[in-house]
Design a protein around this motif. Structure first.
Motif, short mmCIF file in Angstrom:
data_model
loop_
_atom_site.label_atom_id
_atom_site.label_comp_id
_atom_site.label_asym_id
_atom_site.label_seq_id
_atom_site.Cartn_x
_atom_site.Cartn_y
_atom_site.Cartn_z
N PRO A 1 0.84 -1.21 0.00
CA PRO A 1 0.00 0.00 0.00
C PRO A 1 0.88 1.25 0.00
N LYS A 2 0.48 2.23 -0.80
CA LYS A 2 1.30 3.43 -0.96
C LYS A 2 1.07 4.46 0.16
N ARG A 3 -0.04 4.32 0.90
CA ARG A 3 -0.34 5.33 1.93
C ARG A 3 -0.14 4.80 3.34
N SER A 4 0.41 3.58 3.46
CA SER A 4 0.54 2.97 4.79
C SER A 4 1.99 2.65 5.09
N ILE A 5 2.32 2.72 6.40
CA ILE A 5 3.66 2.34 6.87
C ILE A 5 3.49 1.43 8.08
N LEU A 6 4.56 0.71 8.41
CA LEU A 6 4.55 -0.22 9.54
C LEU A 6 5.66 0.18 10.51
N LEU A 7 5.31 0.28 11.78
CA LEU A 7 6.28 0.53 12.84
C LEU A 7 6.48 -0.77 13.61
N ASP A 8 7.75 -1.16 13.81
CA ASP A 8 8.06 -2.46 14.41
C ASP A 8 8.89 -2.28 15.68
N ASP A 9 8.91 -3.32 16.49
CA ASP A 9 9.72 -3.36 17.72
C ASP A 9 9.42 -2.18 18.65
N GLU B 1 -1.75 0.57 25.96
CA GLU B 1 -1.91 0.45 24.51
C GLU B 1 -2.58 1.68 23.91
N GLU B 2 -3.66 2.14 24.50
CA GLU B 2 -4.38 3.29 23.95
C GLU B 2 -3.56 4.56 24.07
N ASP B 3 -2.88 4.74 25.22
CA ASP B 3 -2.07 5.95 25.40
C ASP B 3 -0.91 5.97 24.41
N LEU B 4 -0.26 4.83 24.23
CA LEU B 4 0.85 4.78 23.30
C LEU B 4 0.39 5.02 21.88
N GLN B 5 -0.79 4.53 21.54
CA GLN B 5 -1.33 4.77 20.19
C GLN B 5 -1.62 6.26 20.01
N ASP B 6 -2.11 6.93 21.03
CA ASP B 6 -2.37 8.38 20.93
C ASP B 6 -1.06 9.14 20.71
N HIS B 7 0.00 8.77 21.43
CA HIS B 7 1.29 9.45 21.25
C HIS B 7 1.82 9.22 19.83
N LEU B 8 1.67 8.04 19.32
CA LEU B 8 2.11 7.76 17.94
C LEU B 8 1.32 8.60 16.94
N GLU B 9 0.01 8.71 17.16
CA GLU B 9 -0.82 9.49 16.24
C GLU B 9 -0.45 10.96 16.28
N CYS C 1 -6.04 6.26 9.38
CA CYS C 1 -6.27 5.16 10.30
C CYS C 1 -4.96 4.80 10.98
N ILE C 2 -5.03 4.44 12.28
CA ILE C 2 -3.85 3.99 13.01
C ILE C 2 -4.27 2.89 13.98
N LYS C 3 -3.41 1.86 14.09
CA LYS C 3 -3.69 0.77 15.02
C LYS C 3 -2.39 0.25 15.57
N TYR C 4 -2.32 0.23 16.92
CA TYR C 4 -1.15 -0.29 17.61
C TYR C 4 -1.56 -1.55 18.38
N ILE C 5 -0.69 -2.58 18.35
CA ILE C 5 -0.94 -3.83 19.04
C ILE C 5 0.19 -4.05 20.04
N SER C 6 -0.18 -4.23 21.29
CA SER C 6 0.84 -4.45 22.33
C SER C 6 1.38 -5.88 22.25
N LYS C 7 2.42 -6.13 23.00
CA LYS C 7 3.08 -7.44 23.00
C LYS C 7 2.09 -8.54 23.41
N GLY C 8 2.25 -9.69 22.77
CA GLY C 8 1.42 -10.84 23.11
C GLY C 8 0.11 -10.89 22.37
#
Length: 373
Positions: A319-327, A334-342, A357-364
């Motif tokens: 996808p040309k409009r999406s990126i992935l953040l890893d590690d 989870e919600e607070d960290l997603q807000d900081h990323l946004e 759109c943004i979605k963060y998934i915590s460990k596990g």
């Protein structure tokens, strides 16, 4: 000389008689030896002639022997040449055979590799999706279909698989409204996101979507033909076909006039073709039908249909409009960290932009993200 009585007159006559007798014997012996000599000469001459003939035969035999020896030598040379040629040919054939065996081995290895790749691709592109039941509203037949009631029931089904990506724990997926923003973010070597409990560093990555497919299925359902299965084989082929025709011709059981019957004794299946459309449809809805063989037997009935896969397409890309953040470490909720990323990736000062759109998934945890084509 002798007297009148034949007695010798004197001794002189007696000597002459002896000489005559000896002469006669000598002449006789001479004739005998002359005959023997002549005979010996004849034998000698004959032997000489035989010797000459034998010499000629010997000379001829020697010449023939020389010719045979020459022929033998020539034959030996030809045999040697033939043996050498055959040995060369055998060596060439042996080398050719070895080359063919090597090629066969290589082709088999390639075939196994292709088969493995084919199996892998089949598994990769195989769809394991339970398609939900969908209600279809029937509006009516068109004019052409009303004129010909024997037409097939035709349907065209379009199936499209949405691209997906599996988000693992510690990953975030961000989709911007503009392509240029995502392109700018992918060029940044590192992004430092400020949080309440510290700062985290992450590297934007491009996303590779799982392969997806899109295809159409053309379905043709016969209105006159009915497939019959689980038929016990109790009679000959002709008798079984007659019994099936009589059983499916009974209106009291929902049957109708039969056009033709096909029966396979080996598989216990058959196909009934009715003259009028609609009979096969009604019987197929029941699922079972009672036929008269040696006794009444229930057989399985179903519609006869053909399907064809058309317009098969595969899609694979990013996808040309999406990126992935890893590690991403779990330094906050989870919600607070997603807000900081946004907040961070929306700021133009951080080369960001408007986020769709943004979605963060915590460990596990894990989540399947779907994209629109």
């Amino acid at each position: 000389m002798t007297d009148i009585y034949g007695n010798p007159i004197n001794g002189k006559d007696d000597g002459l008689d002896v000489e005559d007798s000896q002469l006669k014997e000598a002449l006789k012996d001479l004739e005998t030896w002359r005959a023997k000599a002549e005979k010996a000469d004849d034998v000698k001459a004959r032997l000489i002639l035989e010797k000459l003939e034998e010499d000629d035969a010997k000379t001829k035999a020697q010449q023939e022997m020389v010719v045979c020896v020459e022929k033998q030598e020539e034959s030996q040379k030809e045999f040697t040449r033939s043996i050498n040629a055959l040995q060369d040919e055998i060596q060439k054939l042996g080398k050719c055979r070895q080359d063919l065996l090597d090629k066969l081995k290589n082709h088999r290895a390639e075939l196994e590799a292709k088969r493995a790749e084919s199996i892998k691709l089949k598994q990769k592109f195989k769809i394991y999706v339970q398609i939900p039941d969908t209600e279809v509203k029937f509006w009516g037949q068109n004019k052409d279909e009303r004129e010909d009631d024997s037409q097939l029931i035709r349907g065209v089904f379009s199936i499209s698989q949405r691209p997906t990506v599996l988000l693992q724990g510690g990953q975030a997926l961000i989709t911007f409204e503009e392509e240029k923003v995502a392109s700018q973010m992918l060029k940044i070597p590192k992004c430092s996101v400020s949080c309440d409990n510290g700062c985290l560093d992450t590297k934007p990555k491009n996303i590779t979507l799982d392969p997806t497919v899109k295809f159409e299925v053309n379905l043709d359902v016969s209105r006159k033909k009915l497939k019959v299965s689980n038929i016990p084989s109790t009679k000959s082929l002709e008798r079984m076909a007659d019994r099936l025709e009589m059983s499916f011709s009974k209106p009291s059981r929902g049957g109708g006039e039969v056009d033709c019957v096909k029966y396979d004794k080996n598989t216990g299946t058959g196909q009934i073709t009715f003259l009028q459309p609609g009979v096969a449809e009604n019987l197929a809805l029941r699922g079972e039908y009672r036929v008269d063989l040696d006794s009444e037997v229930n057989v399985q009935v179903e519609t006869v249909y053909k399907y064809q896969l058309c317009k098969f397409q595969t899609f694979c890309g990013s996808p040309k409009r999406s990126i992935l953040l890893d590690d991403i470490p779990d330094i906050e909720d989870e919600e607070d960290l997603q807000d900081h990323l946004e907040i961070h990736f929306q700021k133009p000062s951080n080369y960001g932009g408007e986020i769709e759109c943004i979605k963060y998934i915590s460990k596990g945890k894990a989540l399947q993200a779907f994209f629109s084509l």
